[in-house]
Write a protein that holds these residues in place. Structure first.
Motif, short mmCIF file in Angstrom:
data_model
loop_
_atom_site.label_atom_id
_atom_site.label_comp_id
_atom_site.label_asym_id
_atom_site.label_seq_id
_atom_site.Cartn_x
_atom_site.Cartn_y
_atom_site.Cartn_z
N ASP A 26 19.31 49.40 15.15
CA ASP A 26 19.17 50.86 15.15
C ASP A 26 19.48 51.46 16.52
N ASP A 27 19.17 50.72 17.59
CA ASP A 27 19.37 51.26 18.94
C ASP A 27 20.66 50.76 19.60
N ASP A 28 21.55 50.19 18.80
CA ASP A 28 22.81 49.65 19.34
C ASP A 28 23.78 50.80 19.59
N ALA A 29 24.06 51.05 20.88
CA ALA A 29 24.94 52.16 21.25
C ALA A 29 26.36 51.94 20.72
N ARG A 30 26.73 50.69 20.51
CA ARG A 30 28.07 50.42 20.00
C ARG A 30 28.27 51.02 18.61
#
Length: 275
Positions: free
Chosen positions: A99-103
């Motif tokens: 959920d917090d993966d900037a990619r």
């Protein structure tokens, strides 16, 4: 008697022509799986297997549509609905993102931008000429689609498909999808029509377009632009199935659904208008 017959014909002539969008007025360029895979590759991410990506998309789309019908209607924005669907598509294909993966945010933005541009769609050559012909015949032109307002706000304008449209009905706005009668009733209300026989709906789905419209009392026909076996069966069942909007125009005239006119003059007018 002749006057009575003419009056009866006029009473059942069309006032509105309603059009589905995808498969009727425009088509996807390439394949959905390609856009997802290439978007990941261009951002330096692992490029998913095409077949797995396509299967993942279909599974995710079905699941997200069930969880949040009509693209979320009033509970989600169109963009938020697609963000959930795209994330699930990669998950179901075996390429999950936290959920917090900037990619993923970058990946989603690229995919979402692609599907809001002309890179993903092409307009059929007969769409604009058909709408202009309908307008010259005094008809209102409507869009009735199981899609989001994004088609009306960006995709259709970018393809030059919005200028001759009087109004648009999208399932995202209505909260129901074709073949639900609410979709077709919205067309009647916005078109100021009380007699459903004064509306012709054109689409490419037997259940969603043809049966939904006919059940309400509208006229309807189906387009088969790709010569499918499915459409051959429809023809055998007596359903009007045509190969193009050019053929649809001729069908409307042959069935006396518009005021009689001089076709030569109409072609002259069309030529001068489109120069």
């Amino acid at each position: 008697a002749a006057a009575a017959a003419a009056a009866a014909a006029a009473a059942t002539r069309l006032r509105v022509v309603s059009l589905d969008v995808t498969g009727t007025m425009l088509a996807f360029k390439g394949h959905i799986g390609d856009i997802y895979c290439l978007s990941a590759k261009r951002l330096g991410m692992e490029c998913p297997n095409y077949e797995r990506m396509l299967e993942g998309f279909h599974q995710a789309y079905k699941r997200t549509s069930k969880d949040y019908p009509c693209f979320g209607h009033k509970s989600l924005s169109t963009k938020d609905w697609w963000k959930i669907c795209v994330r699930r598509s990669f998950e179901d294909a075996g390429y999950p993102y936290a959920d917090d993966d900037a990619r993923f945010s970058r990946l989603f933005q690229r995919i979402y931008a692609n599907f809001g541009s002309t890179r993903a769609y092409r307009a059929f050559d007969d769409a604009v000429p058909f709408m202009r012909w309908a307008k010259r015949r005094g008809l209102q032109v409507a869009i009735c689609s199981n899609e989001t307002e994004r088609y009306g706000d960006s995709i259709m304008p970018l393809l030059g498909l919005d200028e001759d449209v009087d109004f648009m009905v999208f399932s995202k706005m209505v909260g129901y999808e074709k073949p639900h009668p609410a979709m077709f009733r919205n067309v009647m209300v916005l078109g100021g029509v009380s007699n459903p026989a004064e509306v012709l709906h054109i689409g490419d789905s037997l259940r969603k377009d043809y049966e939904g419209a006919v059940k309400l009392g509208m006229r309807a026909l189906l387009l088969d632009r790709f010569d499918t076996k499915e459409a051959q069966k429809w023809r055998e069942d007596g359903i009007p199935v045509l190969p193009s909007l050019d053929a649809t125009r001729k069908w409307i005239v042959e069935h006396d659904l518009v005021e009689p006119y001089d076709e030569a003059e109409d072609e002259d007018h069309a030529g001068s208008h489109e120069k």
